[in-house]
Design a protein around this motif. Structure first.
Motif, PDB file in Angstrom:
ATOM      1  N   TYR A 113     -26.170 -35.723  79.747  1.00  0.00           N
ATOM      2  CA  TYR A 113     -25.986 -35.781  81.200  1.00  0.00           C
ATOM      3  C   TYR A 113     -26.745 -36.979  81.762  1.00  0.00           C
ATOM      4  CZ  TYR A 113     -25.885 -34.447  86.094  1.00  0.00           C
ATOM      5  OH  TYR A 113     -25.692 -34.438  87.461  1.00  0.00           O
ATOM      6  N   ILE A 114     -26.023 -37.815  82.496  1.00  0.00           N
ATOM      7  CA  ILE A 114     -26.666 -38.955  83.155  1.00  0.00           C
ATOM      8  C   ILE A 114     -27.235 -38.468  84.477  1.00  0.00           C
ATOM      9  CG2 ILE A 114     -26.326 -41.222  84.203  1.00  0.00           C
ATOM     10  CD1 ILE A 114     -24.052 -41.701  82.198  1.00  0.00           C
ATOM     11  N   ALA A 115     -28.554 -38.429  84.542  1.00  0.00           N
ATOM     12  CA  ALA A 115     -29.220 -38.000  85.773  1.00  0.00           C
ATOM     13  C   ALA A 115     -29.118 -39.089  86.835  1.00  0.00           C
ATOM     14  CB  ALA A 115     -30.675 -37.645  85.486  1.00  0.00           C
ATOM     15  N   GLY A 116     -28.886 -40.309  86.418  1.00  0.00           N
ATOM     16  CA  GLY A 116     -28.684 -41.383  87.375  1.00  0.00           C
ATOM     17  C   GLY A 116     -28.841 -42.750  86.760  1.00  0.00           C
ATOM     18  N   ILE A 117     -28.181 -43.717  87.403  1.00  0.00           N
ATOM     19  CA  ILE A 117     -28.366 -45.130  87.106  1.00  0.00           C
ATOM     20  C   ILE A 117     -28.875 -45.737  88.404  1.00  0.00           C
ATOM     21  CG2 ILE A 117     -27.296 -47.320  86.473  1.00  0.00           C
ATOM     22  CD1 ILE A 117     -25.161 -45.766  84.951  1.00  0.00           C
ATOM     23  N   PHE A 118     -29.992 -46.405  88.320  1.00  0.00           N
ATOM     24  CA  PHE A 118     -30.625 -46.953  89.508  1.00  0.00           C
ATOM     25  C   PHE A 118     -30.877 -48.433  89.301  1.00  0.00           C
ATOM     26  CE2 PHE A 118     -31.706 -42.557  88.912  1.00  0.00           C
ATOM     27  CZ  PHE A 118     -31.393 -42.005  90.134  1.00  0.00           C
ATOM     28  N   VAL A 119     -30.345 -49.241  90.220  1.00  0.00           N
ATOM     29  CA  VAL A 119     -30.511 -50.692  90.169  1.00  0.00           C
ATOM     30  C   VAL A 119     -30.977 -51.137  91.545  1.00  0.00           C
ATOM     31  CG1 VAL A 119     -29.352 -52.909  89.804  1.00  0.00           C
ATOM     32  CG2 VAL A 119     -28.710 -50.925  88.418  1.00  0.00           C
ATOM     33  N   GLY A 120     -31.975 -52.007  91.568  1.00  0.00           N
ATOM     34  CA  GLY A 120     -32.482 -52.523  92.837  1.00  0.00           C
ATOM     35  C   GLY A 120     -31.378 -53.177  93.654  1.00  0.00           C
ATOM     36  N   GLU A 121     -31.480 -53.039  94.960  1.00  0.00           N
ATOM     37  CA  GLU A 121     -30.430 -53.505  95.872  1.00  0.00           C
ATOM     38  C   GLU A 121     -30.072 -54.978  95.642  1.00  0.00           C
ATOM     39  OE1 GLU A 121     -29.327 -52.998 100.547  1.00  0.00           O
ATOM     40  OE2 GLU A 121     -31.426 -53.351 100.060  1.00  0.00           O
ATOM     41  N   ASN A 122     -31.040 -55.829  95.440  1.00  0.00           N
ATOM     42  CA  ASN A 122     -30.775 -57.262  95.258  1.00  0.00           C
ATOM     43  C   ASN A 122     -30.169 -57.596  93.910  1.00  0.00           C
ATOM     44  OD1 ASN A 122     -31.867 -57.720  97.784  1.00  0.00           O
ATOM     45  ND2 ASN A 122     -33.905 -58.173  96.986  1.00  0.00           N
ATOM     46  N   ASN A 123     -30.130 -56.625  93.019  1.00  0.00           N
ATOM     47  CA  ASN A 123     -29.610 -56.872  91.668  1.00  0.00           C
ATOM     48  C   ASN A 123     -28.308 -56.137  91.380  1.00  0.00           C
ATOM     49  OD1 ASN A 123     -31.734 -58.613  90.523  1.00  0.00           O
ATOM     50  ND2 ASN A 123     -33.030 -56.877  91.060  1.00  0.00           N
ATOM     51  N   ARG A 124     -27.773 -55.434  92.358  1.00  0.00           N
ATOM     52  CA  ARG A 124     -26.514 -54.720  92.146  1.00  0.00           C
ATOM     53  C   ARG A 124     -25.361 -55.704  92.027  1.00  0.00           C
ATOM     54  NH1 ARG A 124     -28.111 -50.556  96.655  1.00  0.00           N
ATOM     55  NH2 ARG A 124     -29.798 -49.570  95.498  1.00  0.00           N
ATOM     56  N   GLY A 125     -24.355 -55.317  91.245  1.00  0.00           N
ATOM     57  CA  GLY A 125     -23.190 -56.174  91.066  1.00  0.00           C
ATOM     58  C   GLY A 125     -23.410 -57.293  90.065  1.00  0.00           C
ATOM     59  N   ARG A 126     -24.512 -57.234  89.318  1.00  0.00           N
ATOM     60  CA  ARG A 126     -24.823 -58.283  88.338  1.00  0.00           C
ATOM     61  C   ARG A 126     -24.676 -57.791  86.899  1.00  0.00           C
ATOM     62  NH1 ARG A 126     -30.513 -60.362  89.749  1.00  0.00           N
ATOM     63  NH2 ARG A 126     -30.094 -61.627  87.925  1.00  0.00           N
ATOM     64  N   GLY A 127     -24.107 -56.606  86.711  1.00  0.00           N
ATOM     65  CA  GLY A 127     -23.849 -56.097  85.369  1.00  0.00           C
ATOM     66  C   GLY A 127     -24.972 -55.273  84.779  1.00  0.00           C
ATOM     67  N   ILE A 128     -26.042 -55.062  85.519  1.00  0.00           N
ATOM     68  CA  ILE A 128     -27.185 -54.317  84.996  1.00  0.00           C
ATOM     69  C   ILE A 128     -26.812 -52.866  84.733  1.00  0.00           C
ATOM     70  CG2 ILE A 128     -29.508 -53.467  85.565  1.00  0.00           C
ATOM     71  CD1 ILE A 128     -29.889 -56.211  87.046  1.00  0.00           C
ATOM     72  N   GLY A 129     -26.158 -52.223  85.690  1.00  0.00           N
ATOM     73  CA  GLY A 129     -25.722 -50.832  85.509  1.00  0.00           C
ATOM     74  C   GLY A 129     -24.762 -50.700  84.339  1.00  0.00           C
ATOM     75  N   LYS A 130     -23.867 -51.660  84.204  1.00  0.00           N
ATOM     76  CA  LYS A 130     -22.907 -51.654  83.094  1.00  0.00           C
ATOM     77  C   LYS A 130     -23.630 -51.746  81.761  1.00  0.00           C
ATOM     78  CE  LYS A 130     -18.897 -54.211  81.381  1.00  0.00           C
ATOM     79  NZ  LYS A 130     -17.721 -53.402  81.636  1.00  0.00           N
ATOM     80  N   HIS A 131     -24.611 -52.629  81.646  1.00  0.00           N
ATOM     81  CA  HIS A 131     -25.375 -52.768  80.403  1.00  0.00           C
ATOM     82  C   HIS A 131     -26.136 -51.487  80.079  1.00  0.00           C
ATOM     83  CE1 HIS A 131     -24.460 -56.903  79.533  1.00  0.00           C
ATOM     84  NE2 HIS A 131     -24.903 -57.310  80.703  1.00  0.00           N
ATOM     85  N   LEU A 132     -26.743 -50.884  81.086  1.00  0.00           N
ATOM     86  CA  LEU A 132     -27.469 -49.632  80.865  1.00  0.00           C
ATOM     87  C   LEU A 132     -26.517 -48.534  80.401  1.00  0.00           C
ATOM     88  CD1 LEU A 132     -29.801 -49.829  83.977  1.00  0.00           C
ATOM     89  CD2 LEU A 132     -30.579 -49.741  81.580  1.00  0.00           C
ATOM     90  N   LEU A 133     -25.344 -48.469  81.033  1.00  0.00           N
ATOM     91  CA  LEU A 133     -24.359 -47.458  80.658  1.00  0.00           C
ATOM     92  C   LEU A 133     -23.842 -47.690  79.244  1.00  0.00           C
ATOM     93  CD1 LEU A 133     -22.813 -44.964  81.512  1.00  0.00           C
ATOM     94  CD2 LEU A 133     -21.129 -46.454  82.605  1.00  0.00           C
ATOM     95  N   GLN A 134     -23.620 -48.935  78.871  1.00  0.00           N
ATOM     96  CA  GLN A 134     -23.169 -49.246  77.505  1.00  0.00           C
ATOM     97  C   GLN A 134     -24.192 -48.776  76.478  1.00  0.00           C
ATOM     98  OE1 GLN A 134     -20.158 -50.219  76.653  1.00  0.00           O
ATOM     99  NE2 GLN A 134     -19.627 -50.275  78.806  1.00  0.00           N
ATOM    100  N   CYS A 135     -25.455 -48.925  76.799  1.00  0.00           N
ATOM    101  CA  CYS A 135     -26.523 -48.467  75.912  1.00  0.00           C
ATOM    102  C   CYS A 135     -26.429 -46.951  75.715  1.00  0.00           C
ATOM    103  CB  CYS A 135     -27.865 -48.856  76.501  1.00  0.00           C
ATOM    104  SG  CYS A 135     -29.253 -48.454  75.451  1.00  0.00           S
ATOM    105  N   ALA A 136     -26.211 -46.222  76.793  1.00  0.00           N
ATOM    106  CA  ALA A 136     -26.072 -44.764  76.701  1.00  0.00           C
ATOM    107  C   ALA A 136     -24.824 -44.392  75.902  1.00  0.00           C
ATOM    108  CB  ALA A 136     -26.015 -44.146  78.095  1.00  0.00           C
ATOM    109  N   LYS A 137     -23.729 -45.097  76.116  1.00  0.00           N
ATOM    110  CA  LYS A 137     -22.479 -44.810  75.406  1.00  0.00           C
ATOM    111  C   LYS A 137     -22.610 -45.033  73.899  1.00  0.00           C
ATOM    112  CE  LYS A 137     -19.014 -45.749  78.978  1.00  0.00           C
ATOM    113  NZ  LYS A 137     -17.962 -46.706  79.393  1.00  0.00           N
ATOM    114  N   GLN A 138     -23.425 -46.004  73.514  1.00  0.00           N
ATOM    115  CA  GLN A 138     -23.610 -46.288  72.084  1.00  0.00           C
ATOM    116  C   GLN A 138     -24.272 -45.116  71.365  1.00  0.00           C
ATOM    117  OE1 GLN A 138     -25.900 -49.876  71.896  1.00  0.00           O
ATOM    118  NE2 GLN A 138     -24.175 -51.179  72.441  1.00  0.00           N
ATOM    119  N   ASN A 139     -25.062 -44.357  72.090  1.00  0.00           N
ATOM    120  CA  ASN A 139     -25.850 -43.279  71.489  1.00  0.00           C
ATOM    121  C   ASN A 139     -25.276 -41.884  71.720  1.00  0.00           C
ATOM    122  OD1 ASN A 139     -27.930 -45.048  70.510  1.00  0.00           O
ATOM    123  ND2 ASN A 139     -28.564 -45.289  72.636  1.00  0.00           N
ATOM    124  N   ARG A 140     -24.106 -41.788  72.326  1.00  0.00           N
ATOM    125  CA  ARG A 140     -23.520 -40.488  72.649  1.00  0.00           C
ATOM    126  C   ARG A 140     -22.026 -40.489  72.357  1.00  0.00           C
ATOM    127  NH1 ARG A 140     -28.323 -40.129  73.692  1.00  0.00           N
ATOM    128  NH2 ARG A 140     -29.338 -38.647  75.071  1.00  0.00           N
TER     129      ARG A 140
END
Length: 143
Positions: free
Chosen positions: A68-95
Motif C-alpha cells: 500500500y502506497i501511503a503517499g508520494i510527496f514532492v516539494g511544490e517547486n519540484n513537481r512535474g520534474r519526474g521525481i514522483g515517477k522515479h519514486l513510483l518506479q522504485c516501488a514497482k520494481q520491488n512489488r
C-alpha cells in the motif's frame, strides 16, 4: 538519487509531508493535516520509505506499508520534474502489485496514477475528512 530512509531524514520528510498535503489538498482544512502531524511522525520509521535525495536536500519521498502506497510527496517547486515517477518506479520494481487511496478532487494525482498504469478499483468516503476518494490498484504485467 533514490535511497532508503535514514532516521536523520525525519524532520525534512515531515516538513515535505505537511507542506505537500496542505498544497495538494486545498479542499481540506490545514488544521486536519497539522492535527495528524505527531501521529504520522511516529509512524514514519515503521514504514518502508524511499527518498529522492539531491545536493539540494530531499526533494520527495514515497512511503509504503506492505503493498500500500501511503503517499508520494514532492516539494511544490519540484513537481512535474519526474521525481514522483522515479519514486513510483522504485516501488514497482520491488512489488507485484500496489494500491493506494487518492481524493477525487486531487485530479492531478488521479491523472498521474492512471498514466502510471493504475486503475480505479473502487470509490468511498474518507470518514475523517468527508471527501470522496478512489481506491486505485496496479499489478505487474506477467510476460
Amino acid at each position: 538519487m533514490i535511497r532508503k530512509f535514514r532516521n536523520e531524514d525525519l524532520e525534512q520528510i515531515m516538513q515535505l509531508w505537511l507542506q505537500s498535503n496542505i498544497q495538494a489538498h486545498g479542499f481540506i482544512e490545514k488544521t486536519y493535516w497539522k492535527s495528524h502531524y505527531s501521529e504520522v511522525r511516529k509512524m514514519m520509521p515503521e514504514a518502508e520509505i524511499y527518498v529522492f535525495d539531491s545536493e539540494d536536500g530531499i526533494l520527495g519521498f514515497l512511503g509504503l506499508q506492505e503493498d500500500y502506497i501511503a503517499g508520494i510527496f514532492v516539494g511544490e517547486n519540484n513537481r512535474g520534474r519526474g521525481i514522483g515517477k522515479h519514486l513510483l518506479q522504485c516501488a514497482k520494481q520491488n512489488r507485484d502489485s500496489l494500491s493506494l487511496h487518492v481524493y477525487l478532487k486531487n485530479e492531478r494525482a488521479v491523472r498521474f496514477y492512471e498514466k502510471e498504469g493504475f486503475h480505479i478499483a473502487g470509490e468511498q468516503t474518507d470518514i475523517e475528512t468527508g471527501e470522496q476518494e478512489y481506491l486505485m490498484e496496479w499489478k505487474k504485467k506477467v510476460l
